[in-house]
Scaffold this active site. Structure first.
Site, PDB file in Angstrom:
ATOM      1  N   THR A  36      10.494  11.228  -2.938  1.00 14.07           N
ATOM      2  CA  THR A  36       9.498  10.319  -2.359  1.00 14.07           C
ATOM      3  C   THR A  36       9.447  10.538  -0.844  1.00 14.07           C
ATOM      4  O   THR A  36      10.340  11.160  -0.270  1.00 14.07           O
ATOM      5  CB  THR A  36       9.897   8.856  -2.615  1.00 14.07           C
ATOM      6  OG1 THR A  36      11.178   8.639  -2.019  1.00 14.07           O
ATOM      7  CG2 THR A  36       9.982   8.550  -4.099  1.00 14.07           C
TER       8      THR A  36
ATOM      9  N   TRP B 245      -1.770 -14.787   1.812  1.00 14.47           N
ATOM     10  CA  TRP B 245      -1.813 -13.341   2.033  1.00 14.47           C
ATOM     11  C   TRP B 245      -3.095 -12.948   2.766  1.00 14.47           C
ATOM     12  O   TRP B 245      -4.184 -13.395   2.395  1.00 14.47           O
ATOM     13  CB  TRP B 245      -1.818 -12.580   0.706  1.00 14.47           C
ATOM     14  CG  TRP B 245      -0.584 -12.731  -0.127  1.00 14.47           C
ATOM     15  CD1 TRP B 245      -0.481 -13.395  -1.311  1.00 14.47           C
ATOM     16  CD2 TRP B 245       0.713 -12.201   0.139  1.00 14.47           C
ATOM     17  NE1 TRP B 245       0.796 -13.311  -1.795  1.00 14.47           N
ATOM     18  CE2 TRP B 245       1.556 -12.583  -0.920  1.00 14.47           C
ATOM     19  CE3 TRP B 245       1.252 -11.436   1.176  1.00 14.47           C
ATOM     20  CZ2 TRP B 245       2.897 -12.236  -0.992  1.00 14.47           C
ATOM     21  CZ3 TRP B 245       2.592 -11.088   1.111  1.00 14.47           C
ATOM     22  CH2 TRP B 245       3.388 -11.485   0.046  1.00 14.47           C
TER      23      TRP B 245
ATOM     24  N   GLU C  81       6.513   8.450  -8.291  1.00 16.71           N
ATOM     25  CA  GLU C  81       7.209   7.913  -9.467  1.00 16.71           C
ATOM     26  C   GLU C  81       6.361   7.966 -10.734  1.00 16.71           C
ATOM     27  O   GLU C  81       6.893   7.820 -11.831  1.00 16.71           O
ATOM     28  CB  GLU C  81       7.605   6.457  -9.198  1.00 16.71           C
ATOM     29  CG  GLU C  81       8.737   6.266  -8.191  1.00 16.71           C
ATOM     30  CD  GLU C  81       8.271   6.242  -6.731  1.00 16.71           C
ATOM     31  OE1 GLU C  81       7.168   6.739  -6.446  1.00 16.71           O
ATOM     32  OE2 GLU C  81       9.026   5.734  -5.896  1.00 16.71           O
TER      33      GLU C  81
ATOM     34  N   LYS D 168       1.730 -12.269   5.529  1.00 16.05           N
ATOM     35  CA  LYS D 168       1.668 -13.628   4.995  1.00 16.05           C
ATOM     36  C   LYS D 168       1.508 -14.596   6.158  1.00 16.05           C
ATOM     37  O   LYS D 168       2.425 -14.788   6.951  1.00 16.05           O
ATOM     38  CB  LYS D 168       2.915 -13.946   4.170  1.00 16.05           C
ATOM     39  CG  LYS D 168       2.646 -15.048   3.173  1.00 16.05           C
ATOM     40  CD  LYS D 168       3.616 -14.982   2.018  1.00 16.05           C
ATOM     41  CE  LYS D 168       3.040 -15.727   0.819  1.00 16.05           C
ATOM     42  NZ  LYS D 168       3.959 -15.859  -0.268  1.00 16.05           N
TER      43      LYS D 168
END
Ligand code: AMP
Length: 549
Positions: free
Chosen positions: A187, A445, A332, A440
């Site tokens: 990754t 959000w 992934e 937040k």
């Protein structure tokens, strides 16, 4: 009742035989290490890949030995994609843009025993070679090393062509368990050390097949594919294997993904389909505009993903007659796991719904399943409104990371993607944020991707990153870092005015900064961690200056 079907393993050996025996006449057009045009048929490619596997075997690299690559998208790299896994070894494609310490970390964890390195990456190899005691062979692509340089290295060296000459063009390799690793990728590692994902022979096969289906890229033997993707990024997004499977001609960009070089390849190879991250396509667009060019030849479709795809980019390519398909995936999940093909039930006159679908990251491909959950793990409805973490599972989704026993990334066997978003009743996934990038504010959000899209729609804005900044009252408030278009000007007030009619008022960024370029990760994605750090340093510097006054 057991079926009567044969049980032959899926994987790269089977693919290699199909490439040689059925798709042999399809071809790869590329620039070689010296940027000279070069063409190979798939039959030649498979024969050379067979030689590579056979030569590695003769040199004592056993079954399961890991062979690293530090190389651009060259034909030799593609040969390694086939020859290394087909001969039961593991290909580890390393991102040369990583820091030397990270490369040493991934090569040590993977236990690389040999490395195939092109001329452009020899410098990087020199930085790391002495720190890899298990490495016993350097294979150079683009010519042998001068004697004194070779002597200074702690491992044996050989030129790639000389290595191939030692092998046989072997296609029939022993049967490999389809659950064994074929390719290893790491990754991006923006928040820590890169993590290793091992793609199995079976997952490589299934994902390639998925890319060939019409709801995905619909690759076939009449396609000509330009993967404008480094071969070290998510298994080259699985595109090389899909093209080899389909018999689709390949246009390989070699060591450079720069816009002039890509355009030269497009002109030389006339691809019908291409894929890559948004930055590649916005750079190409700027280049086309600078050249006053308004066509891309036979290119009709670009699959674009890896980062949020701006609507302005989709529109600009539509004006060039190229359909830009948004796709979503991650290391992934073996690359493209959702794709925004427009279903037939959306009426062709219904432009609004079409635009909404095109702006979504896409519908999950058949074989994978996606769902949405809050951060505590409670499942949320797929109603297009409930925002939560996207979870995914399926036969080409990883269940863990190389050398790690920690399973915090799983929830009941589903992979927690770290992406926040919604899924609607038709399966369209729309991302709002990365969990770690989410803002937040006062318990609510603010979706940074939507806010970025609104800022980017201002004509003076070339690019933008919105990040969360600490706030004593609201806990977090958005800050925007803007790159202005060449020759354009805009003040924070003007940009805020632009936003007022486009987003909720409480989303408006508190702080603005203007920079020449945004920091990017080793795979060219916006590095929000560094953007945030930069903003925090500016805030600190401004506070210190204010105190001193
Ligand atoms: P990587 O493993 O480097 O390919 O990064 C995967 C991550 O890229 C995903 O988890 C998303 O956060 C992001 N990503 C991929 N495709 C898209 C897309 N179409 N829109 C927004 N973000 C994306």
């Amino acid at each position: 009742m057991k079926s009567t079907m044969q049980d032959s393993p899926l994987g790269v050996p089977l693919l290699m035989r199909h490439v040689a025996r059925v798709n042999g006449r399809s071809r790869v057009g590329a620039f070689d290490a010296q940027r000279q045009p070069i063409t190979r048929t798939f039959a030649e490619l498979a024969a050379r890949a067979g030689r590579l596997g056979s030569a590695l075997e003769q040199r004592g690299f056993g079954s399961g030995a890991v062979i690293g690559t530090l190389a651009g998208a060259l034909p030799e790299h593609l040969e390694a994609y086939l020859g290394v896994p087909a001969s039961a070894r593991v290909l580890h494609t390393i991102n040369p843009r990583m820091h030397a310490d990270q490369i040493v970390h991934v090569a040590t964890l993977a236990d690389d025993e040999a490395m195939i390195v092109d001329a452009g990456n020899l410098g990087k190899f020199h930085e790391i070679a002495s720190r890899l005691p298990r490495l016993r062979l350097l294979v150079t692509v683009g010519g042998p090393l001068p004697g004194d340089l070779a002597a200074s290295l702690p491992c044996e060296t050989i030129d790639y062509e000389a290595l191939l000459a030692q092998g046989e063009p072997r296609l029939d390799w022993p049967i490999i368990d389809e659950h064994e690793t074929a390719i290893l990728c790491f990754t991006g590692g923006t928040t820590g050390l890169p993590k290793g994902v091992g793609y199995s022979h079976r997952s490589v096969w299934l994902q390639a097949m998925s890319l060939c289906t019409a709801n995905s890229l619909g690759l076939g033997s009449a396609s000509r594919l330009l993967p404008a993707v480094p071969l070290y990024h998510v298994n080259g997004w699985g595109l090389p294997f899909a093209a080899l499977m389909a018999g689709a001609d390949l246009a390989l960009p070699g060591a450079s993904l720069q816009a002039p070089d890509l355009l030269a390849l497009i002109d030389a190879e006339a691809p019908t389909l291409a894929a890559g991250v948004p930055t590649i396509w916005s750079d190409l667009l700027a280049h086309l505009r600078a050249m006053q060019r308004t066509h891309l030849g036979a290119l009709t479709t670009i699959a674009c993903g890896g980062a949020q795809v701006p609507q302005s980019l989709i529109d600009a390519y539509a004006a060039l007659g190229v359909r830009m398909l948004q796709a979503w995936g991650m290391t992934e999940t073996s690359s493209m796991s959702a794709i925004s093909q427009t279903p037939g039930w959306i009426a062709s006159a219904d432009r609004a719904t079409q635009a909404r679908c095109a702006a979504a990251q896409g519908r999950v491909v058949c074989g994978l399943e996606a769902r949405v959950a809050d951060l505590g793990g409670t499942l949320l409805p797929c109603d297009g409104a409930s925002v939560g973490e996207i979870q995914i599972r399926g036969p080409w989704v990883t269940h863990g990371y190389l050398g790690q026993d920690d399973h915090a990334h799983l929830h009941d066997g589903w992979l927690r993607t770290g992406d926040l978003g919604t899924i609607d009743a038709d399966g369209f996934i729309s991302l709002t944020d990365r969990v770690k990038d989410a803002i937040k504010s006062g318990g609510e959000w603010i979706p940074s991707l939507a806010l970025e899209e609104a800022i980017r729609s201002h004509p003076a804005v070339l690019d933008v990153a919105v990040v969360a900044l600490p706030d004593p009252r609201w806990q977090e408030r958005p800050g925007a870092v803007v790159v202005l278009a060449p020759g354009a000007g805009a003040t924070p007030d003007e940009l805020a005015q632009w936003l007022v009619t486009r987003v909720a008022k409480w989303w408006l960024p508190e702080r603005w900064a203007f920079v020449d370029a945004l920091p990017r990760t080793a795979v060219g994605k916006m590095d929000k961690k560094r953007v945030r750090q930069m903003m925090l340093e500016r805030i600190d510097a401004a506070a210190t200056a204010a105190e001193q006054c």
